[in-house]
Design a protein around this motif. Structure first.
Motif, mmCIF file in Angstrom:
data_model
loop_
_atom_site.group_PDB
_atom_site.id
_atom_site.type_symbol
_atom_site.label_atom_id
_atom_site.label_comp_id
_atom_site.label_asym_id
_atom_site.label_seq_id
_atom_site.Cartn_x
_atom_site.Cartn_y
_atom_site.Cartn_z
ATOM 1 N N ASP A 101 0.880 -1.172 0.000
ATOM 2 C CA ASP A 101 0.000 0.000 0.000
ATOM 3 C C ASP A 101 0.925 1.232 0.000
ATOM 4 O O ASP A 101 2.069 1.166 0.433
ATOM 5 C CB ASP A 101 -0.862 -0.028 1.254
ATOM 6 N N VAL A 102 0.450 2.348 -0.489
ATOM 7 C CA VAL A 102 1.340 3.522 -0.558
ATOM 8 C C VAL A 102 1.299 4.297 0.751
ATOM 9 O O VAL A 102 2.328 4.619 1.333
ATOM 10 C CB VAL A 102 0.964 4.416 -1.748
ATOM 11 N N VAL A 103 0.089 4.555 1.186
ATOM 12 C CA VAL A 103 -0.018 5.395 2.388
ATOM 13 C C VAL A 103 -0.278 4.504 3.595
ATOM 14 O O VAL A 103 -1.286 3.813 3.664
ATOM 15 C CB VAL A 103 -1.151 6.424 2.221
ATOM 16 N N MET A 104 0.722 4.539 4.511
ATOM 17 C CA MET A 104 0.600 3.725 5.721
ATOM 18 C C MET A 104 1.055 4.549 6.901
ATOM 19 O O MET A 104 1.806 5.509 6.737
ATOM 20 C CB MET A 104 1.473 2.479 5.579
ATOM 21 N N PRO A 105 0.579 4.175 8.118
ATOM 22 C CA PRO A 105 0.895 5.022 9.270
ATOM 23 C C PRO A 105 2.396 5.152 9.531
ATOM 24 O O PRO A 105 2.863 6.259 9.787
ATOM 25 C CB PRO A 105 0.213 4.304 10.431
ATOM 26 N N GLU A 106 3.153 4.055 9.462
ATOM 27 C CA GLU A 106 4.570 4.132 9.871
ATOM 28 C C GLU A 106 5.444 4.798 8.838
ATOM 29 O O GLU A 106 6.188 5.728 9.130
ATOM 30 C CB GLU A 106 5.111 2.723 10.162
ATOM 31 N N MET A 107 5.361 4.326 7.663
ATOM 32 C CA MET A 107 6.145 4.933 6.582
ATOM 33 C C MET A 107 5.458 4.677 5.259
ATOM 34 O O MET A 107 4.608 3.794 5.163
ATOM 35 C CB MET A 107 7.590 4.412 6.564
ATOM 36 N N SER A 108 5.848 5.432 4.265
ATOM 37 C CA SER A 108 5.179 5.292 2.976
ATOM 38 C C SER A 108 5.691 4.038 2.270
ATOM 39 O O SER A 108 6.762 3.526 2.614
ATOM 40 C CB SER A 108 5.465 6.520 2.121
ATOM 41 N N GLY A 109 4.948 3.570 1.325
ATOM 42 C CA GLY A 109 5.312 2.383 0.549
ATOM 43 C C GLY A 109 6.660 2.587 -0.134
ATOM 44 O O GLY A 109 7.492 1.678 -0.216
ATOM 45 N N ARG A 110 6.903 3.805 -0.577
ATOM 46 C CA ARG A 110 8.130 4.098 -1.301
ATOM 47 C C ARG A 110 9.360 3.952 -0.388
ATOM 48 O O ARG A 110 10.363 3.350 -0.765
ATOM 49 C CB ARG A 110 8.046 5.538 -1.852
ATOM 50 N N ASP A 111 9.230 4.539 0.837
ATOM 51 C CA ASP A 111 10.341 4.420 1.798
ATOM 52 C C ASP A 111 10.639 2.955 2.137
ATOM 53 O O ASP A 111 11.787 2.530 2.226
ATOM 54 C CB ASP A 111 10.003 5.171 3.083
ATOM 55 N N LEU A 112 9.554 2.239 2.290
ATOM 56 C CA LEU A 112 9.699 0.825 2.620
ATOM 57 C C LEU A 112 10.476 0.102 1.514
ATOM 58 O O LEU A 112 11.418 -0.649 1.796
ATOM 59 C CB LEU A 112 8.308 0.173 2.785
ATOM 60 N N TYR A 113 10.101 0.410 0.278
ATOM 61 C CA TYR A 113 10.784 -0.229 -0.849
ATOM 62 C C TYR A 113 12.268 0.087 -0.831
ATOM 63 O O TYR A 113 13.116 -0.783 -1.004
ATOM 64 C CB TYR A 113 10.147 0.242 -2.174
ATOM 65 N N GLU A 114 12.564 1.340 -0.580
ATOM 66 C CA GLU A 114 13.965 1.753 -0.583
ATOM 67 C C GLU A 114 14.756 1.020 0.519
ATOM 68 O O GLU A 114 15.918 0.658 0.328
ATOM 69 C CB GLU A 114 14.073 3.279 -0.405
ATOM 70 N N ARG A 115 14.110 0.816 1.696
ATOM 71 C CA ARG A 115 14.786 0.111 2.804
ATOM 72 C C ARG A 115 15.013 -1.376 2.440
ATOM 73 O O ARG A 115 16.073 -1.950 2.700
ATOM 74 C CB ARG A 115 13.943 0.207 4.073
ATOM 75 N N LEU A 116 13.987 -1.951 1.800
ATOM 76 C CA LEU A 116 14.067 -3.385 1.474
ATOM 77 C C LEU A 116 15.077 -3.654 0.352
ATOM 78 O O LEU A 116 15.705 -4.712 0.296
ATOM 79 C CB LEU A 116 12.687 -3.927 1.050
ATOM 80 N N GLU A 117 15.220 -2.670 -0.498
ATOM 81 C CA GLU A 117 16.126 -2.805 -1.648
ATOM 82 C C GLU A 117 17.560 -3.116 -1.194
ATOM 83 O O GLU A 117 18.341 -3.744 -1.904
ATOM 84 C CB GLU A 117 16.114 -1.488 -2.455
ATOM 85 N N VAL A 118 17.849 -2.622 0.046
ATOM 86 C CA VAL A 118 19.189 -2.870 0.619
ATOM 87 C C VAL A 118 19.417 -4.379 0.778
ATOM 88 O O VAL A 118 20.498 -4.899 0.523
ATOM 89 C CB VAL A 118 19.302 -2.158 1.975
ATOM 90 N N TYR A 119 18.318 -5.057 1.200
ATOM 91 C CA TYR A 119 18.447 -6.501 1.424
ATOM 92 C C TYR A 119 18.328 -7.273 0.123
ATOM 93 O O TYR A 119 18.995 -8.270 -0.088
ATOM 94 C CB TYR A 119 17.368 -6.990 2.412
ATOM 95 N N PHE A 120 17.420 -6.812 -0.714
ATOM 96 C CA PHE A 120 17.188 -7.577 -1.957
ATOM 97 C C PHE A 120 17.350 -6.640 -3.150
ATOM 98 O O PHE A 120 16.396 -5.965 -3.563
ATOM 99 C CB PHE A 120 15.762 -8.163 -1.974
ATOM 100 N N PRO A 121 18.543 -6.560 -3.666
ATOM 101 C CA PRO A 121 18.803 -5.581 -4.736
ATOM 102 C C PRO A 121 17.912 -5.768 -5.963
ATOM 103 O O PRO A 121 17.576 -4.783 -6.628
ATOM 104 C CB PRO A 121 20.271 -5.836 -5.093
#
Ligand code: ADP
Ligand code: MG
Length: 980
Positions: A913-933
């Motif tokens: 989802d894009v809009v979430m209470p903790e962080m946006s979907g985009r930020d989440l993707y960027e954080r996960l990208e570190v683990y899974f390029p």
């Protein structure tokens, strides 16, 4: 005058001369009067004498005639004669004697002394008296004469023995033969009648007397007795040589007036005349003294009167002189008093005058100076008095510093008023210099002789300063006038007197064209000119100023809006002239109007924005719910036998959910929250491809006309949005047409300039592709147009219209940076123009990934699903697992990161989802990208958040799934994201 008055003498002398003249006149008058009176009295007296003489001579003559007649009468009677003849013949008989005696007695009784009859020889025959006087020689001589003349005669006077003067009347008695018989004598006494007659004087006189004279040889005899000497009858004789005697003159034949001396030697005035038929002469005389006594008396009266007159004249002269002197003294006193007062007044004026004053005599020597002059020159009056003016009053030329000729000298030389000399500096005693204005005037006496000079001067330092300031002010004002950015001018009697350059620029006239020109030239019509004029006159009267907004005509005939303000030159008389200031506000007015429009537009836009946000919010949560409903309905249907009647119900549920989803999509479109995938496309092509669908929409009664522009009309846009726009516009057009009508779709290219865009909020200059949809329908009123784009605004009956059609169009156009223009009038159809920014390069047609309905793409990759809405998370997990994927479901980003950190599985795709209470979907993707390029990503959202899209427009390479979505949508998007 004063001198003359003081002298006084000439006045007295003239008075004396006058008096002398008066005396002479009076004296001469008196003498003349006396002389005239004397002559007149002489004449009167002579006339009197002559009259008396005449009277007496006549009386004497009468007396004589009477005597002769008396004596003649009896002698001529026949009786007498006969009796005499008898007596002659027969002598006297006693009877006759007695008879005669009686007769003579009767004669005597007639008034005679005696009556006698004598013989021709003078022998007394009979006498009335007993003893008659003897016959005198005078009688005898007379008897002789009577006998000769045979007529009666009078004898000369003789003195009888008794001493009385007698005169005899003798008449001869003649017989028939004229022979004298006798002589009748009637003897009269002269004293009884004649002499009193002669001597009597009919008017009272002291010296007047008349003399009866007779010549005897060389002598003259005075017959009657004199008035002034007793017993003088017949006793006084004078020789004829005494020619000074009136009696001598009378007997010598002189008649009338004679002035001579009488027997007494006294001067007399006499009237001389003969007694007719007699030897007698009558001298009527009066003493010259008596005669002149009256004249003298009159002379005395005249002299007295003259004297009185003289005295009177002298008195009046004296009084007159005194009066004159008194008058003169009074006048002198008055004049001196006036002079004193004037002198006092002069002093007061001199010392209280505001200007400096110095007076000089005719030699330029200072006489007086007032305090102001003392201050300015630095000299005290007491010091300056008697000094030459040039010493006290020293002036130089302001610029050349040369000594300026003293005005007093000029006045003395030229004898005229010398005016103010400009630029003169007065050097005071202490060396101080002051600019002054001066003037000099001659002082003349009564005779016009120059007596001195009055010099008036004043310190003009302040005035000069004020002049300089005034000039500076004027210059400043003038420069303001020249450079003022508003039109300024002066109008006199409605004619331009002065105008500034800006005014000329505004009106397009040259200055010389306006000066003298009537202000009417600025107005379009006479009515307007008169109207403004009247309003102005009224306001100027009431408020003293006038301002208005009006329209003026430029020289080239164009009009301009001006703000005009005027104020009178003279507040007390506003009609005289006025100054005006005019500002053109044609553009300002336009801008004002534009601003009003823009504000309305802005308000509208803000309203739309607010409504859009509301709609978007509602749609977001609603979409999630719809997603759940649709997801489970679909899953349930998949799990059921298609013949199962429940499957049919589920289908209906899905159907309703889908329609609800359409509505929310429209709302999202309006709120510009619709996620789009724009690409460059040619409007002509896109519309051409839609025509068939549109024809179906409008039905058969209405014809559709398609008129594309020749050139390609390129825009960068999601083609689905073109569908939405056209469908909505055409449906509206169809609904507006009743019965038969025409709908036209056109395309065009428009170039909007900055000027146009300035007046429209949100418009940006540039090239635009224009999509025009017009119809011949019922058109719209202003009110409808005002609310046209508001969501849920509809005029259509319930169930027919949703009010979301044009709201959607509005949202789409705004999202694509375009704008809409609606032109419509009730009954005249509607034209909607949609401006979309024109794209520059042609489109590379993007192939749409068409997936056959039945075959859903499937996969086995591991998907990390993040959705904070639990029910939606559950249904999506189920959908994905149905498609063969391995799903790691997380309810929030935190959990997802944990899963990644655990690193137990390799995650291929993040579906978040894009809009979430903790962080946006985009930020989440960027954080996960570190683990899974190689991590792929698919975002899901009810609307497009800014975190993944700019104004809802996704960037290339981002995958997005619009909520609510179906298993099919999900399958395709997941596959897409994993593949690309
Ligand atoms: P709906 O069509 O559901 O009423 P729209 O937003 O499409 O909603 O239109 C709003 C209103 O605008 C309509 O109800 C109609 O009154 C008016 N309207 C829109 N287009 C036209 C048109 N072409 N001619 C006349 N009226 C129109
Ligand atoms: Mg509609």
């Amino acid at each position: 005058m004063v001198d003359r008055l003081r002298a006084g003498y000439p006045v007295s002398r003239s008075l004396l001369i006058l008096a002398s003249l008066l005396v002479v006149v009076i004296l001469f008058g008196g003498y003349g009067y006396y002389h005239v009176e004397a002559v007149r009295i002489n004449e009167d007296k002579y006339l009197e004498l002559a009259a008396i003489g005449e009277l007496k001579s006549v009386q004497i003559q009468q007396w004589r005639q009477e005597r002769l007649a008396d004596v003649r009468r009896p002698t001529r009677s026949p009786f007498f004669r006969r009796s005499m003849a008898v007596w002659q013949r027969s002598g006297f008989s006693p009877t006759l004697r007695t008879e005669w005696q009686e007769r003579l007695q009767s004669e005597r009784s007639a008034g005679f002394d005696d009556a006698l009859i004598v013989t021709p020889a003078a022998k007394i025959l009979l006498s009335a008296v007993e003893h008659p006087d003897p016959i005198s020689p005078a009688t005898q001589a007379a008897i002789t004469t009577a006998l000769v003349s045979r007529d009666a005669v009078l004898s000369d006077f003789y003195i009888c023995p008794q001493g009385r003067v007698h005169i005899d009347a003798i008449a001869p008695v003649l017989d028939a033969h004229d022979k004298p018989l006798a002589v009748l004598i009637q003897r009269s006494s002269a004293d009884t009648f004649l002499f009193p007659l002669v001597q009597s004087w009919p008017i009272p006189s002291k010296t007047a007397e008349s003399l009866l004279v007779q010549r005897f040889d060389n002598e003259v005899l005075l017959l009657n007795g004199l008035r002034h000497r007793r017993g003088t009858a017949l006793s006084i004789r004078f020789p004829l040589t005494r020619t000074d005697l009136p009696a001598v003159q009378a007997v010598q034949g002189k008649r009338g007036l004679f002035r001579g001396h009488d027997y007494r030697g006294v001067e007399v005035l006499a009237d001389l005349r003969p007694i007719n038929d007699s030897p007698w002469y009558l001298v009527a005389k009066v003493d010259a003294d008596e005669l002149l006594a009256e004249a003298r008396y009159r002379a005395i009266i005249a002299a007295l009167v003259t004297l009185c007159l003289l005295v009177l004249a002298a008195l009046s002269l004296g009084y007159g002189h005194r009066y004159q002197q008194t008058g003169l003294f009074k006048e002198l006193y008055q004049i001196e008093r006036r002079q004193r007062e004037e002198g006092e007044e002069f002093r007061t004026i001199l010392y209280s005058i505001g200007d400096a004053v110095i007076t000089t005599d005719n030699a330029g020597i200072v006489q007086r100076m007032n305090q102001v002059a003392e201050q300015l020159t630095g000299w005290l009056e007491v010091e300056a008095r008697g000094m030459p003016l040039s010493l006290v009053f020293c002036i130089i030329n302001e610029s050349t510093r040369a000594i300026v000729e003293n005005p007093v000298e000029v006045v003395l030389r030229e004898g005229r008023v010398v005016g103010l000399a400009n630029h003169t500096l007065l050097i005071a005693r202490d060396g101080r210099e002051r600019p002054i204005d001066d003037s000099g005037a001659p002082v003349r006496d009564e005779d016009g002789v120059l007596r001195g000079v009055v010099l008036v001067f004043r310190d003009v330092s302040f005035q000069k300063q004020a002049e300089r300031e005034l000039q500076a002010n004027t210059d400043r004002l003038h420069s303001v006038f020249r450079v003022a950015p508003i039109g300024i001018g002066v109008v006199l009697d409605r004619v331009f007197l002065e105008v500034n350059p800006k005014f000329c620029e505004m009106t397009g006239y040259a200055e010389h064209e306006l000066l003298g020109q009537n202000t009417r030239v600025l107005y379009q019509s006479e009515e307007e000119f008169v109207c403004v004029g009247q309003e102005q006159a009224q306001q100027l009267r009431v408020k003293g100023a006038f301002s208005t907004e009006t329209v003026w005509l430029r020289r080239d005939g164009s009009v301009m809006d001006v703000f005009l303000a005027t104020t009178p030159l003279d507040l007390s008389d506003p009609a005289k002239g006025l100054t005006f200031a005019a500002v053109e506000f044609t553009e300002l007015k336009q801008a004002r109007e534009d601003r009003a429009t823009m504000e309305a537009q802005l308000q509208q836009a803000q309203k739309m924005e607010a409504v859009g946000r509301l709609a978007g919010g509602v749609a977001h949560d609603f979409n999630n719910m719809l997603n759940v409903i649709l997801g489970y309905a679909e899953l349930a249907r998949q799990k059921l036998d298609p013949d199962n009647p429940v499957s049919e119900y589920l289908k209906e549920i899905s159907h309703a959910g889908q329609r609800s989803s359409d509505l929310t999509r429209q709302l999202l479109a309006f709120a510009r929250k619709q996620t789009i995938m724009p690409k460059i496309l040619d409007l002509n092509d896109t519309i051409a491809g839609l025509l068939k669908m549109l024809m179906r929409l409008i039905g058969e009664d209405i014809s559709l006309h398609w008129s594309p522009t020749a050139a390609p009309v390129l825009v960068t846009m999601d083609p689905a949005q073109i569908d939405q726009i056209l469908a909505n516009l055409v449906v509206n057009a169809r609904d507006a047409v009743v019965g038969v009508g025409l709908i036209t779709i056109e395309t065009a290219i428009a170039n909007l300039d900055a000027a146009y865009c300035d007046r429209h909020v949100g418009y940006i200059p540039g090239e635009y592709a224009v999509l025009v949809v017009s119809d011949t329908g019922c058109g719209m009123s202003r009110e409808i147009i005002d609310h046209l784009f508001e969501p849920f605004f509809t005029t259509k009956e319930l169930g027919k219209g949703t009010g979301l059609g044009l709201a959607t169009v509005y949202g789409i156009v705004k999202q694509n940076n375009g704008f809409i223009n609606v032109y419509s009038e009730p009954g005249c159809g509607t034209t909607v123009r949609i401006y979309l920014p024109r794209a520059s390069s042609p489109a590379t047609a993007q192939q749409e990934c068409l997936v056959p309905e039945k075959e859903l793409p499937r996969g086995t990759e591991t998907i990390l699903l993040v959705e904070d809405e639990a029910s939606l998370l559950a249904v999506t997990v189920e959908m994905l697992e149905d498609l063969g994927y391995r799903v790691l479901a997380c309810e929030g980003p935190g959990r997802a990161l944990q899963v990644a950190e655990e690193g137990t599985v390799v995650i291929d795709l993040l579906v978040s989802d894009v809009v979430m209470p903790e962080m946006s979907g985009r930020d989440l993707y960027e954080r996960l990208e570190v683990y899974f390029p190689n991590l792929a990503c698919l975002y899901m959202s009810g609307y497009t958040a800014d975190v993944i899209a700019h104004h809802g427009v996704l960037h290339e390479g981002i995958h997005f799934l619009q909520k609510p979505f179906s298993s099919r949508d999900l399958a395709i998007k997941v596959r897409e994201a994993l593949t690309l």
